[in-house]
Scaffold this motif. Structure first.
Motif, PDB file in Angstrom:
ATOM      1  N   UNK A  17       0.845  -1.195   0.000  1.00  7.94           N
ATOM      2  CA  UNK A  17       0.000   0.000   0.000  1.00  7.94           C
ATOM      3  C   UNK A  17       0.884   1.250   0.000  1.00  7.94           C
ATOM      4  N   UNK A  18       0.962   1.975  -1.109  1.00  5.99           N
ATOM      5  CA  UNK A  18       1.829   3.160  -1.163  1.00  5.99           C
ATOM      6  C   UNK A  18       1.534   4.182  -0.056  1.00  5.99           C
ATOM      7  N   UNK A  19       0.268   4.403   0.276  1.00  8.16           N
ATOM      8  CA  UNK A  19      -0.058   5.396   1.297  1.00  8.16           C
ATOM      9  C   UNK A  19       0.448   4.951   2.664  1.00  8.16           C
ATOM     10  N   UNK A  23       3.187   6.955   5.152  1.00 11.03           N
ATOM     11  CA  UNK A  23       3.002   7.256   6.570  1.00 11.03           C
ATOM     12  C   UNK A  23       3.986   6.505   7.467  1.00 11.03           C
ATOM     13  N   UNK A  24       4.614   5.462   6.946  1.00  8.47           N
ATOM     14  CA  UNK A  24       5.537   4.670   7.744  1.00  8.47           C
ATOM     15  C   UNK A  24       4.829   3.704   8.678  1.00  8.47           C
ATOM     16  N   UNK A  59      -7.091   6.947   9.066  1.00  8.29           N
ATOM     17  CA  UNK A  59      -6.345   5.960   8.279  1.00  8.29           C
ATOM     18  C   UNK A  59      -5.988   4.744   9.134  1.00  8.29           C
ATOM     19  N   UNK A  60      -5.425   4.996  10.328  1.00  8.61           N
ATOM     20  CA  UNK A  60      -4.973   3.903  11.196  1.00  8.61           C
ATOM     21  C   UNK A  60      -6.146   3.024  11.618  1.00  8.61           C
ATOM     22  N   UNK A  61      -7.271   3.642  11.947  1.00  8.68           N
ATOM     23  CA  UNK A  61      -8.453   2.871  12.321  1.00  8.68           C
ATOM     24  C   UNK A  61      -8.924   2.019  11.147  1.00  8.68           C
ATOM     25  N   UNK A  62      -9.057   2.617   9.977  1.00  6.13           N
ATOM     26  CA  UNK A  62      -9.525   1.909   8.781  1.00  6.13           C
ATOM     27  C   UNK A  62      -8.649   0.690   8.495  1.00  6.13           C
ATOM     28  N   UNK A  63      -7.353   0.879   8.472  1.00  2.00           N
ATOM     29  CA  UNK A  63      -6.457  -0.231   8.134  1.00  2.00           C
ATOM     30  C   UNK A  63      -6.434  -1.292   9.232  1.00  2.00           C
TER      31      UNK A  63
END
Length: 146
Positions: A17-19, A23-24, A59-63
């Motif tokens: 996942x590039x995104x 974000x690292x 983002x963190x929650x979604x992933x």
């Protein structure tokens, strides 16, 4: 589930996942209906008041929600929707998103996620909670039939 996922396979999926790479993000735990995602809080991820931007928390929650679902339902997943409640401003050196499956059905997996920041001394502070529904895709729905 037609494929067996483990932490190393899930980490490769995250790395694709590039995104997430931008974000690292790191997947540090995966399996048995749970997943934990971490990322370092950097200045370029903060909003104008110096706190971690809410979009990074989203983002963190979604992933994390989707990876938790993947631990019981396989890799053919898409987020159908999620909600997030911000409890306090996110400040610290590390963001940790810990997600777990609430109920796994044939076509939908419901998960919950706690998002905490960790300070330099290792103290974790809950800053947001999320709940999401993850859709299990049929083979025909997956890109290129994969």
């Amino acid at each position: 589930m037609d494929e067996i996922l483990d932490l190393s396979v899930a980490q490769k999926m995250l790395a694709a996942q590039p995104f997430s790479n931008l974000l690292g993000a790191r997947l540090i735990a995966f399996g048995e209906g749970a997943a934990t995602l971490e990322l370092d809080i950097r200045d370029d991820l903060r909003q104008q008041h110096g706190f971690l931007h809410g979009g990074v928390l989203g983002y963190a929650a979604d992933n994390a929600l989707t990876f938790a679902a993947g631990s019981v339902a396989g890799a053919r997943l898409l987020t159908a929707g999620f909600t997030i409640d911000y409890l306090r401003p996110a400040a610290g050196t590390l963001l940790r998103a810990e997600a777990r499956v609430v109920r796994a059905g044939r076509t939908r997996v419901v998960c919950r996620c706690d998002l905490s920041t960790v300070d330099g001394g290792g103290t974790a502070t809950l800053c947001a909670v999320a709940q999401g529904t993850i859709a299990v895709m049929a083979a025909a729905e997956a890109p290129n039939g994969s």
